[in-house]
Structures are given as C-alpha cells and as structure tokens.
Scaffold this active site. Sequence first.
Site, PDB file in Angstrom:
ATOM      1  N   GLU A 118       0.830  -1.215   0.000  1.00 51.23           N
ATOM      2  CA  GLU A 118       0.000   0.000   0.000  1.00 51.23           C
ATOM      3  C   GLU A 118       0.862   1.261   0.000  1.00 51.23           C
ATOM      4  O   GLU A 118       0.354   2.351   0.250  1.00 51.23           O
ATOM      5  CB  GLU A 118      -0.944   0.021   1.214  1.00 51.23           C
ATOM      6  CG  GLU A 118      -1.879  -1.168   1.342  1.00 51.23           C
ATOM      7  CD  GLU A 118      -2.916  -1.279   0.236  1.00 51.23           C
ATOM      8  OE1 GLU A 118      -2.892  -0.464  -0.696  1.00 51.23           O
ATOM      9  OE2 GLU A 118      -3.734  -2.216   0.304  1.00 51.23           O
ATOM     10  N   HIS A 142      -2.826   2.379   8.161  1.00 55.58           N
ATOM     11  CA  HIS A 142      -3.907   1.564   7.593  1.00 55.58           C
ATOM     12  C   HIS A 142      -4.119   0.356   8.496  1.00 55.58           C
ATOM     13  O   HIS A 142      -3.168  -0.396   8.763  1.00 55.58           O
ATOM     14  CB  HIS A 142      -3.533   1.110   6.186  1.00 55.58           C
ATOM     15  CG  HIS A 142      -4.429   0.045   5.627  1.00 55.58           C
ATOM     16  ND1 HIS A 142      -5.796   0.168   5.558  1.00 55.58           N
ATOM     17  CD2 HIS A 142      -4.140  -1.187   5.107  1.00 55.58           C
ATOM     18  CE1 HIS A 142      -6.311  -0.930   5.019  1.00 55.58           C
ATOM     19  NE2 HIS A 142      -5.335  -1.771   4.744  1.00 55.58           N
ATOM     20  N   HIS A 144      -7.084  -2.896   9.789  1.00 54.85           N
ATOM     21  CA  HIS A 144      -8.293  -3.652   9.479  1.00 54.85           C
ATOM     22  C   HIS A 144      -9.194  -3.630  10.718  1.00 54.85           C
ATOM     23  O   HIS A 144      -9.316  -4.637  11.424  1.00 54.85           O
ATOM     24  CB  HIS A 144      -7.920  -5.082   9.058  1.00 54.85           C
ATOM     25  CG  HIS A 144      -7.170  -5.150   7.760  1.00 54.85           C
ATOM     26  ND1 HIS A 144      -6.684  -6.321   7.235  1.00 54.85           N
ATOM     27  CD2 HIS A 144      -6.844  -4.180   6.872  1.00 54.85           C
ATOM     28  CE1 HIS A 144      -6.075  -6.067   6.076  1.00 54.85           C
ATOM     29  NE2 HIS A 144      -6.157  -4.771   5.845  1.00 54.85           N
ATOM     30  N   GLU A 172     -17.381  12.272  21.958  1.00 57.74           N
ATOM     31  CA  GLU A 172     -16.092  12.897  21.610  1.00 57.74           C
ATOM     32  C   GLU A 172     -15.845  12.955  20.095  1.00 57.74           C
ATOM     33  O   GLU A 172     -14.979  13.713  19.640  1.00 57.74           O
ATOM     34  CB  GLU A 172     -14.940  12.101  22.246  1.00 57.74           C
ATOM     35  CG  GLU A 172     -14.935  12.090  23.758  1.00 57.74           C
ATOM     36  CD  GLU A 172     -14.556  13.436  24.356  1.00 57.74           C
ATOM     37  OE1 GLU A 172     -13.631  14.074  23.821  1.00 57.74           O
ATOM     38  OE2 GLU A 172     -15.174  13.843  25.351  1.00 57.74           O
ATOM     39  N   HIS A 213     -12.841  -3.460   3.793  1.00 58.52           N
ATOM     40  CA  HIS A 213     -11.384  -3.628   3.923  1.00 58.52           C
ATOM     41  C   HIS A 213     -10.814  -3.002   5.205  1.00 58.52           C
ATOM     42  O   HIS A 213     -10.152  -3.698   5.976  1.00 58.52           O
ATOM     43  CB  HIS A 213     -10.696  -3.052   2.676  1.00 58.52           C
ATOM     44  CG  HIS A 213      -9.228  -3.302   2.624  1.00 58.52           C
ATOM     45  ND1 HIS A 213      -8.519  -3.497   1.469  1.00 58.52           N
ATOM     46  CD2 HIS A 213      -8.296  -3.362   3.606  1.00 58.52           C
ATOM     47  CE1 HIS A 213      -7.235  -3.690   1.734  1.00 58.52           C
ATOM     48  NE2 HIS A 213      -7.075  -3.613   3.029  1.00 58.52           N
TER      49      HIS A 213
HETATM   50  P1  13P Z   1       1.032  -5.409   3.095  1.00 57.82           P
HETATM   51  O1  13P Z   1       1.431  -6.667   3.820  1.00 57.82           O
HETATM   52  O2  13P Z   1       1.653  -5.338   1.710  1.00 57.82           O
HETATM   53  O3  13P Z   1       1.320  -4.162   3.923  1.00 57.82           O
HETATM   54  O4  13P Z   1      -0.540  -5.451   2.842  1.00 57.82           O
HETATM   55  C1  13P Z   1      -1.426  -5.583   3.918  1.00 57.82           C
HETATM   56  C2  13P Z   1      -2.733  -4.905   3.676  1.00 57.82           C
HETATM   57  O5  13P Z   1      -3.440  -4.619   4.610  1.00 57.82           O
HETATM   58  C3  13P Z   1      -3.132  -4.573   2.293  1.00 57.82           C
HETATM   59  O6  13P Z   1      -4.207  -3.706   2.259  1.00 57.82           O
HETATM   60 ZN    ZN Z   2      -5.381  -3.787   4.169  1.00 60.38          ZN
END
Ligand code: 13P
Ligand code: ZN
Length: 276
Positions: A118, A142, A144, A172, A213
């Site tokens: 990413e 980023h 999940h 908040e 995602h």
């Molecule tokens: P990477 O292992 O390449 O960082 O990818 C993980 C991910 O969350 C892709 O969206």
């Molecule tokens: Zn991801």
Amino acid sequence: MNNILETSCLTGFIRMCHDGWLQGWHERNGGNLTYRMTSEDVAACRPFFDETPREWVKMGVQADNLAGEYFITTGSGKFFRNVELDPAANIGIVEINEAGDGWRIVWGLENGAKPTSEFPSHFMNHSVRKAATQGANRVIYHCHATNLIALTYVLPLTDRDFSRALWQSATECPVVFPEGVGVCPWMVPGGADIAMATSEKMKTYQAAVWAQHGLFASGPDFDITFGLAHTIEKAAEIYVKVLSTGQGRIRQTITDDALRAIAHDFGVTINEEFLD
Ligand code: 13P
Ligand code: ZN
C-alpha cells in the site's frame, strides 16, 4: 547512540505497530504504517544506514512535495505482531528520489523484503495531508478495524452516512474529527487507483474508510493518529452494538443541535453539510 532502534522515531513507530496488534486490527500481514521523518530523525538514523543503498523502484504515483523525503515503512507481507521482535526484518527506511516517483531502501527490510504493497496509497495520502496541514502531518496508518469494516456491509457507502453514524455513537467524535470521514467504495488494494481515490478523500478528511477492507488514518504524530483510528473504531463498535441489541431500531441518539453544541463549546468547526 549505539543503535538505530533507540531513536525516538523508531521507538514510536515500533510501539504503534504493537499497539495496533494488541487491538486485533492486524491479523496475519493486515495493515501497514508509514512515517515521514523529520530532518532531525534522518540525521539521527543516517549513521546506521546501509553502506550501499538498494536500487531505485518506481511507485506508479508521483508527488513533487515528497521529493527527497525519508519514510519509515512496514514491509509487505510482514506481520505487525513480529515488528517488535525483529524490527530490521519487518520494517525499513526508504528514501524518495528527486523526481518524487520512486523509492530505495536505505535501512532495514532485510532479506529482500519490500515496503508495504500500500506504499502508493500511503505516499499519495502523505502528499495530500502534508499540503493540507502545512507540513504538520507525518503519519499514515492503515488498519483492518473490525467493527468499522462490519458497518461497510450495512450502511450506505457515503461520507455523510458514515460521518453521522460515527458522530452519533460517541460524544467525543465530533471533537476528534469534526470534518467527518471519507468513504471509498470497494477497490482492488495495493495500486495507483485506490491510492488516487483515497488521497482525493484525504484532501477533506483526516481519515478514509475502505469498504469491506479497513481504515486509513492520518496525523501529525503516532499518538494522534493511533488515537484517531481508535476513536473511529470505538464509535463503530458502539454503533454495531446499538444495531445488534436494538435489532436495527434506535430509540434515541445525539441530535444534530447537540452535535453543533459540542462543536461550539470545544471550539471546532463541524461539517454542516452532514447536519440537518
Ligand atoms: P502489506 O502486507 O503489503 O502491507 O498489505 C497488507 C494490507 O493490509 C493490504 O491492504
Ligand atoms: Zn489492508
């Protein structure tokens, strides 16, 4: 200093990876983190850089305002839970070329590892957030985040719907992200298209949701960025519980005038486009 791992930029980076792991947002290699180093960070780390940097790699995206910058980045396919155990194998430092369209590894990412897949999204988000915050923004994260992802199956995928649901789920929230959050439709991860779509949202927002995602969050330092992701995911968790326990029926919530009152008293400008 005897060890690059004693620098504040690397201790902070590694701590944030571990914090994210503890939250359960980084199954397997899920998620990634990048940090745009200050000139002091680069000076502190430079004595530990490899004698010979590795070859330049083109990114498929370009930004003039990031030419010559250095980033700490997690590795592609690397697990957040392993970062603390072996930083040099799981994270690294990359230098951006003068054209602003390529990177080369100068430390870490040992044994042929590469920056996160990413990296193009992180890079474009850094460019947009650096410009939007007059250089203050340094972190892109980023994760999940479980409950936020769950909501992308049941809420309309609009900035307005997600911003309102999150604001109404924790008092908040309008203080922490008064502009709201952006929402990107489902897209193939890891390429230039999702990078451009996300960075378009980041012109307005500090955070963007990726449907089915996860989350992209930005900030000036590790605490503020992690705190933003944590606040958004906590609100999403509350909203999921509200929908579950009430079987979709909400008896009362924070009114729009109450959201305005919070913003007024805390001295922030709430995005009126999302209020009735
Ligand atoms: P990477 O292992 O390449 O960082 O990818 C993980 C991910 O969350 C892709 O969206
Ligand atoms: Zn991801």
